[in-house]
Design a protein around this motif. Structure first.
Motif, PDB file in Angstrom:
ATOM      1  N   ASP A  54       0.846  -1.200   0.000  1.00  0.00           N
ATOM      2  CA  ASP A  54       0.000   0.000   0.000  1.00  0.00           C
ATOM      3  C   ASP A  54       0.876   1.243   0.000  1.00  0.00           C
ATOM      4  OD1 ASP A  54       0.911   0.289   2.671  1.00  0.00           O
ATOM      5  OD2 ASP A  54      -0.789  -0.870   3.422  1.00  0.00           O
ATOM      6  N   ASP A  55       0.216   2.406  -0.075  1.00  0.00           N
ATOM      7  CA  ASP A  55       0.940   3.679  -0.125  1.00  0.00           C
ATOM      8  C   ASP A  55       1.757   3.920   1.137  1.00  0.00           C
ATOM      9  OD1 ASP A  55      -0.117   4.215  -2.611  1.00  0.00           O
ATOM     10  OD2 ASP A  55      -1.807   5.384  -1.823  1.00  0.00           O
ATOM     11  N   ALA A  56       1.221   3.469   2.269  1.00  0.00           N
ATOM     12  CA  ALA A  56       1.919   3.696   3.538  1.00  0.00           C
ATOM     13  C   ALA A  56       3.257   2.960   3.557  1.00  0.00           C
ATOM     14  CB  ALA A  56       1.046   3.247   4.705  1.00  0.00           C
ATOM     15  N   ASP A  57       3.279   1.710   3.083  1.00  0.00           N
ATOM     16  CA  ASP A  57       4.527   0.940   3.045  1.00  0.00           C
ATOM     17  C   ASP A  57       5.530   1.580   2.090  1.00  0.00           C
ATOM     18  OD1 ASP A  57       3.565  -0.861   4.856  1.00  0.00           O
ATOM     19  OD2 ASP A  57       3.455  -2.562   3.488  1.00  0.00           O
ATOM     20  N   TYR A  58       5.030   2.048   0.956  1.00  0.00           N
ATOM     21  CA  TYR A  58       5.911   2.681  -0.039  1.00  0.00           C
ATOM     22  C   TYR A  58       6.530   3.963   0.532  1.00  0.00           C
ATOM     23  CZ  TYR A  58       7.436   4.711  -4.478  1.00  0.00           C
ATOM     24  OH  TYR A  58       8.181   5.269  -5.493  1.00  0.00           O
ATOM     25  N   GLN A  76      19.618  -2.113   3.581  1.00  0.00           N
ATOM     26  CA  GLN A  76      19.121  -3.485   3.653  1.00  0.00           C
ATOM     27  C   GLN A  76      17.918  -3.562   4.600  1.00  0.00           C
ATOM     28  OE1 GLN A  76      22.363  -6.724   3.491  1.00  0.00           O
ATOM     29  NE2 GLN A  76      23.376  -5.051   4.565  1.00  0.00           N
ATOM     30  N   THR A  77      16.971  -4.393   4.242  1.00  0.00           N
ATOM     31  CA  THR A  77      15.801  -4.576   5.102  1.00  0.00           C
ATOM     32  C   THR A  77      15.045  -5.826   4.678  1.00  0.00           C
ATOM     33  OG1 THR A  77      13.861  -3.468   6.038  1.00  0.00           O
ATOM     34  CG2 THR A  77      14.180  -3.274   3.661  1.00  0.00           C
ATOM     35  N   GLU A  78      14.079  -6.229   5.494  1.00  0.00           N
ATOM     36  CA  GLU A  78      13.120  -7.258   5.116  1.00  0.00           C
ATOM     37  C   GLU A  78      11.739  -6.646   5.228  1.00  0.00           C
ATOM     38  OE1 GLU A  78      13.348 -11.073   6.938  1.00  0.00           O
ATOM     39  OE2 GLU A  78      15.412 -11.443   6.295  1.00  0.00           O
ATOM     40  N   ILE A  79      10.927  -6.836   4.189  1.00  0.00           N
ATOM     41  CA  ILE A  79       9.620  -6.192   4.143  1.00  0.00           C
ATOM     42  C   ILE A  79       8.648  -7.068   3.370  1.00  0.00           C
ATOM     43  CG2 ILE A  79      10.226  -4.914   2.041  1.00  0.00           C
ATOM     44  CD1 ILE A  79       8.476  -2.615   3.056  1.00  0.00           C
ATOM     45  N   GLU A  80       7.370  -6.925   3.656  1.00  0.00           N
ATOM     46  CA  GLU A  80       6.345  -7.652   2.915  1.00  0.00           C
ATOM     47  C   GLU A  80       6.024  -6.873   1.641  1.00  0.00           C
ATOM     48  OE1 GLU A  80       2.388 -10.199   4.092  1.00  0.00           O
ATOM     49  OE2 GLU A  80       2.599  -8.185   4.925  1.00  0.00           O
ATOM     50  N   LEU A  81       6.171  -7.526   0.488  1.00  0.00           N
ATOM     51  CA  LEU A  81       5.901  -6.912  -0.805  1.00  0.00           C
ATOM     52  C   LEU A  81       4.700  -7.603  -1.460  1.00  0.00           C
ATOM     53  CD1 LEU A  81       9.542  -6.406  -2.169  1.00  0.00           C
ATOM     54  CD2 LEU A  81       8.071  -4.764  -0.984  1.00  0.00           C
ATOM     55  N   CYS A  82       4.361  -7.123  -2.660  1.00  0.00           N
ATOM     56  CA  CYS A  82       3.143  -7.587  -3.314  1.00  0.00           C
ATOM     57  C   CYS A  82       3.424  -8.077  -4.736  1.00  0.00           C
ATOM     58  CB  CYS A  82       2.137  -6.435  -3.337  1.00  0.00           C
ATOM     59  SG  CYS A  82       0.492  -6.914  -3.862  1.00  0.00           S
ATOM     60  N   ARG A  83       2.841  -9.205  -5.106  1.00  0.00           N
ATOM     61  CA  ARG A  83       2.943  -9.715  -6.469  1.00  0.00           C
ATOM     62  C   ARG A  83       1.824  -9.110  -7.332  1.00  0.00           C
ATOM     63  NH1 ARG A  83       6.424 -14.065  -5.303  1.00  0.00           N
ATOM     64  NH2 ARG A  83       5.890 -15.184  -3.377  1.00  0.00           N
ATOM     65  N   ARG A  84       1.923  -9.371  -8.622  1.00  0.00           N
ATOM     66  CA  ARG A  84       0.921  -8.834  -9.552  1.00  0.00           C
ATOM     67  C   ARG A  84      -0.486  -9.318  -9.208  1.00  0.00           C
ATOM     68  NH1 ARG A  84       0.469  -9.909 -16.092  1.00  0.00           N
ATOM     69  NH2 ARG A  84      -1.216  -8.422 -16.466  1.00  0.00           N
ATOM     70  N   ASN A  85      -0.597 -10.587  -8.764  1.00  0.00           N
ATOM     71  CA  ASN A  85      -1.917 -11.147  -8.456  1.00  0.00           C
ATOM     72  C   ASN A  85      -2.437 -10.754  -7.082  1.00  0.00           C
ATOM     73  OD1 ASN A  85      -0.367 -12.645  -6.707  1.00  0.00           O
ATOM     74  ND2 ASN A  85      -0.696 -14.627  -7.723  1.00  0.00           N
ATOM     75  N   GLY A  86      -1.717  -9.876  -6.411  1.00  0.00           N
ATOM     76  CA  GLY A  86      -2.146  -9.420  -5.092  1.00  0.00           C
ATOM     77  C   GLY A  86      -1.598 -10.227  -3.940  1.00  0.00           C
ATOM     78  N   ALA A  91      10.216 -10.270   1.499  1.00  0.00           N
ATOM     79  CA  ALA A  91      11.414 -10.126   0.672  1.00  0.00           C
ATOM     80  C   ALA A  91      12.553  -9.541   1.485  1.00  0.00           C
ATOM     81  CB  ALA A  91      11.135  -9.233  -0.525  1.00  0.00           C
ATOM     82  N   ARG A  92      13.746 -10.046   1.200  1.00  0.00           N
ATOM     83  CA  ARG A  92      14.957  -9.431   1.738  1.00  0.00           C
ATOM     84  C   ARG A  92      15.495  -8.499   0.652  1.00  0.00           C
ATOM     85  NH1 ARG A  92      17.910 -13.808   3.026  1.00  0.00           N
ATOM     86  NH2 ARG A  92      16.995 -13.838   5.104  1.00  0.00           N
ATOM     87  N   LEU A  93      15.575  -7.211   0.982  1.00  0.00           N
ATOM     88  CA  LEU A  93      15.989  -6.215   0.002  1.00  0.00           C
ATOM     89  C   LEU A  93      17.359  -5.638   0.342  1.00  0.00           C
ATOM     90  CD1 LEU A  93      12.747  -4.062  -0.550  1.00  0.00           C
ATOM     91  CD2 LEU A  93      13.603  -5.941  -1.952  1.00  0.00           C
ATOM     92  N   ALA A  94      18.145  -5.406  -0.683  1.00  0.00           N
ATOM     93  CA  ALA A  94      19.407  -4.675  -0.558  1.00  0.00           C
ATOM     94  C   ALA A  94      19.449  -3.678  -1.705  1.00  0.00           C
ATOM     95  CB  ALA A  94      20.600  -5.621  -0.636  1.00  0.00           C
ATOM     96  N   ARG A 118      11.141 -17.463   6.405  1.00  0.00           N
ATOM     97  CA  ARG A 118      10.455 -16.807   7.530  1.00  0.00           C
ATOM     98  C   ARG A 118       9.423 -17.739   8.152  1.00  0.00           C
ATOM     99  NH1 ARG A 118      10.853 -11.202   8.455  1.00  0.00           N
ATOM    100  NH2 ARG A 118       8.805 -11.278   9.453  1.00  0.00           N
ATOM    101  N   ARG A 119       8.702 -18.477   7.301  1.00  0.00           N
ATOM    102  CA  ARG A 119       7.731 -19.438   7.844  1.00  0.00           C
ATOM    103  C   ARG A 119       8.433 -20.499   8.675  1.00  0.00           C
ATOM    104  NH1 ARG A 119       5.178 -18.751   2.755  1.00  0.00           N
ATOM    105  NH2 ARG A 119       6.292 -20.564   1.909  1.00  0.00           N
ATOM    106  N   ALA A 120       9.568 -20.971   8.156  1.00  0.00           N
ATOM    107  CA  ALA A 120      10.330 -21.980   8.899  1.00  0.00           C
ATOM    108  C   ALA A 120      10.838 -21.407  10.215  1.00  0.00           C
ATOM    109  CB  ALA A 120      11.492 -22.477   8.046  1.00  0.00           C
ATOM    110  N   ALA A 121      11.305 -20.152  10.170  1.00  0.00           N
ATOM    111  CA  ALA A 121      11.809 -19.515  11.385  1.00  0.00           C
ATOM    112  C   ALA A 121      10.700 -19.320  12.408  1.00  0.00           C
ATOM    113  CB  ALA A 121      12.452 -18.175  11.044  1.00  0.00           C
ATOM    114  N   LEU A 122       9.513 -18.915  11.930  1.00  0.00           N
ATOM    115  CA  LEU A 122       8.378 -18.716  12.833  1.00  0.00           C
ATOM    116  C   LEU A 122       7.929 -20.048  13.432  1.00  0.00           C
ATOM    117  CD1 LEU A 122       6.290 -16.110  10.800  1.00  0.00           C
ATOM    118  CD2 LEU A 122       7.533 -15.698  12.929  1.00  0.00           C
TER     119      LEU A 122
END
Length: 277
Positions: A54-58, A76-86, A91-94, A118-122
């Motif tokens: 969403d706009d807030a994350d951007y 560098q960060t890790e953040i939840e991103l969005c695919r074309r299908n929603g 994602a780990r970003l650098a 992340r699922r495995a870590a959780l």
């Protein structure tokens, strides 16, 4: 040749690579298209907002990354991103300016889908929390020892032997035995069996901190038979009450057998007297 080599590297990279300039997508590699679910033609020219939930994350990403990138530094960060299908994914970003001396020339972003990790870590964290709850709230004592020294134990073990929280940590187990000879006899019996990867079980009298006796059923196993440094895991159950009840039952049985024997002798004597008359 250099351009062809660069294109080959980009197209075969195992991470998504996105070049942006003036907050718009200039180039992407095949992996980025795969991650986000777009074709290259669909992504080129798109605003960077297209990748965000969403706009807030951007906007938050701009506030966090902007100053770092403007200084020519790595972000560098890790953040939840969005695919074309929603669909959303983690994602780990650098990111870094293409030219640290001219940061306005654009930014290169490296994106890696880490949703599975992340699922495995959780899941691992959840399992560890559950094990910790079992460990701390168990009805039996649990201890991890290495070279005869307690590395960790739960509160129940401390209660069984009459110690306060943390008092047993990094202390030898010898004071828990009723005598040094008893300790060495236990070690001589247990270690060879444990060293073979076998389960060891024993029931004997120990000593509480105040010197009072306590009967315990102890079961142990090597954490890793191929790695002695990994230590041993012990399960300790206080069976003093059961032993006392058993002793009372045996004493009552012995008393009953004694009474029966006495009564039998009395009857035989009386029979003998009657026969004599």
């Amino acid at each position: 040749r250099a351009l062809l080599d660069q294109r080959a590297i980009l197209d075969n990279a195992s991470v998504g690579i996105v070049f942006t300039r003036d907050q718009r997508v200039e180039r992407v590699n095949a992996k980025a298209c795969e991650i986000f679910g777009y074709t290259e033609e669909e992504l080129v020219g798109q605003p960077g907002r297209v990748f965000y939930v969403d706009d807030a994350d951007y906007a938050e990403m701009g506030r966090a990354a902007g100053p770092v990138l403007a200084r020519g530094e790595l972000f560098q960060t890790e953040i939840e991103l969005c695919r074309r299908n929603g669909g959303r994914f983690w994602a780990r970003l650098a990111a870094k300016a293409v030219d640290s001396a001219a940061t306005h020339q654009g930014t290169i972003w490296i994106a890696e889908d880490v949703s599975q990790q992340r699922r495995a870590a959780l899941e691992l964290q959840r399992t560890l929390r559950e094990l910790e709850a079992v460990f701390e709230n168990g009805t039996v004592g649990v201890a991890h020892s290495r070279a005869g020294v307690i590395q960790r134990c739960n509160r129940k073990l401390e209660e069984i032997f009459g110690y306060g929280p943390g008092e047993l940590l990094l202390h030898t187990t010898e004071p828990l035995f009723k005598s040094p000879d008893d300790y060495h006899a236990f070690v001589d019996a247990a270690l060879p069996q444990l060293g073979r990867g076998e389960y060891y079980e024993d029931e004997r009298e120990y000593r509480r901190k105040d010197g009072r006796p306590v009967w315990c059923r102890v079961a142990g196993r090597a954490v890793n038979v191929h790695d002695p440094e990994a230590g041993l895991i012990w399960i300790v159950e206080d069976v003093t009450t059961q032993r006392a009840a058993q002793s009372l039952m045996l004493a009552a049985r012995d008393d009953l057998e004694r009474r029966v024997a006495e009564r039998t002798r009395d009857l035989r004597r009386k029979n003998a007297e009657l026969e004599a008359e």
